[in-house]
Design a protein around this motif. Structure first.
Motif, PDB file in Angstrom:
ATOM      1  N   LEU A 212       0.832  -1.197   0.000  1.00  0.00           N
ATOM      2  CA  LEU A 212       0.000   0.000   0.000  1.00  0.00           C
ATOM      3  C   LEU A 212       0.871   1.254   0.000  1.00  0.00           C
ATOM      4  O   LEU A 212       0.581   2.223  -0.708  1.00  0.00           O
ATOM      5  N   THR A 213       1.945   1.224   0.767  1.00  0.00           N
ATOM      6  CA  THR A 213       2.879   2.351   0.786  1.00  0.00           C
ATOM      7  C   THR A 213       3.478   2.579  -0.600  1.00  0.00           C
ATOM      8  O   THR A 213       3.569   3.712  -1.068  1.00  0.00           O
ATOM      9  N   GLY A 214       3.879   1.501  -1.262  1.00  0.00           N
ATOM     10  CA  GLY A 214       4.414   1.617  -2.615  1.00  0.00           C
ATOM     11  C   GLY A 214       3.386   2.153  -3.597  1.00  0.00           C
ATOM     12  O   GLY A 214       3.695   2.967  -4.467  1.00  0.00           O
ATOM     13  N   TRP A 215       2.134   1.732  -3.442  1.00  0.00           N
ATOM     14  CA  TRP A 215       1.070   2.212  -4.326  1.00  0.00           C
ATOM     15  C   TRP A 215       0.814   3.702  -4.100  1.00  0.00           C
ATOM     16  O   TRP A 215       0.675   4.470  -5.058  1.00  0.00           O
ATOM     17  N   ILE A 216       0.748   4.122  -2.836  1.00  0.00           N
ATOM     18  CA  ILE A 216       0.533   5.540  -2.524  1.00  0.00           C
ATOM     19  C   ILE A 216       1.700   6.366  -3.074  1.00  0.00           C
ATOM     20  O   ILE A 216       1.490   7.440  -3.640  1.00  0.00           O
ATOM     21  N   ALA A 217       2.920   5.871  -2.908  1.00  0.00           N
ATOM     22  CA  ALA A 217       4.089   6.575  -3.446  1.00  0.00           C
ATOM     23  C   ALA A 217       3.974   6.723  -4.957  1.00  0.00           C
ATOM     24  O   ALA A 217       4.289   7.780  -5.518  1.00  0.00           O
ATOM     25  N   GLY A 218       3.510   5.687  -5.626  1.00  0.00           N
ATOM     26  CA  GLY A 218       3.314   5.760  -7.073  1.00  0.00           C
ATOM     27  C   GLY A 218       2.250   6.769  -7.461  1.00  0.00           C
ATOM     28  O   GLY A 218       2.394   7.496  -8.450  1.00  0.00           O
ATOM     29  N   GLU A 219       1.179   6.828  -6.689  1.00  0.00           N
ATOM     30  CA  GLU A 219       0.115   7.795  -6.955  1.00  0.00           C
ATOM     31  C   GLU A 219       0.590   9.230  -6.745  1.00  0.00           C
ATOM     32  O   GLU A 219       0.062  10.154  -7.358  1.00  0.00           O
ATOM     33  N   LEU A 220       1.569   9.411  -5.863  1.00  0.00           N
ATOM     34  CA  LEU A 220       2.138  10.733  -5.608  1.00  0.00           C
ATOM     35  C   LEU A 220       3.341  11.024  -6.518  1.00  0.00           C
ATOM     36  O   LEU A 220       4.053  12.003  -6.303  1.00  0.00           O
TER      37      LEU A 220
END
Length: 125
Positions: free
Chosen positions: A82-90
């Motif tokens: 989830l952290t990696g996904w949020i980082a990708g979204e940002l």
């Protein structure tokens, strides 16, 4: 001051994970970009863990008991994903490429953070 030290420890642990675990990477070539990305991802990881981990433990306490706590590895991996996904979204150049790299990365970050936090006074001394 203590929170900044712990943030730095988390960023260092994330950097070590990008070096050791295949499937976790920083896709930037500049040192400043890498440091900024690692600090931002450490903040995201801390927020995700602070908000979701207690909720997951309360809702899934039966699974923790049933598996003698081994479900925590899966939960940690999913929170890391989830952290990696949020980082990708940002648009941060931090990539977690799948479930197993996330599990191993979360485990490595936990171990490195624990080891480094042994050398940081907790304020009770």
């Amino acid at each position: 001051m203590g929170i900044l030290i712990r943030l730095g420890i988390s960023a260092l642990a994330l950097w070590i994970a990008t070096l050791i675990v295949p499937g976790i990477s920083l896709e930037t070539s500049s040192m400043g970009g890498a440091i900024g990305t690692l600090v931002a991802v450490a903040v995201i990881f801390g927020l995700v863990n602070a908000v979701l981990r207690p909720l997951i433990k309360v809702v899934g306490c039966g699974f923790y008991l049933l598996t003698l706590g081994l479900i925590a590895l899966v939960v940690n991996g999913l929170l890391f994903m989830l952290t990696g996904w949020i980082a990708g979204e940002l648009d941060l150049p931090f990539v977690v490429d799948g479930f197993w790299p996330a599990v191993f990365g979360a485990l490595l970050v936990s171990i490195v953070s624990w080891a480094l936090n042994l050398f940081v006074p907790d304020g009770d001394d």
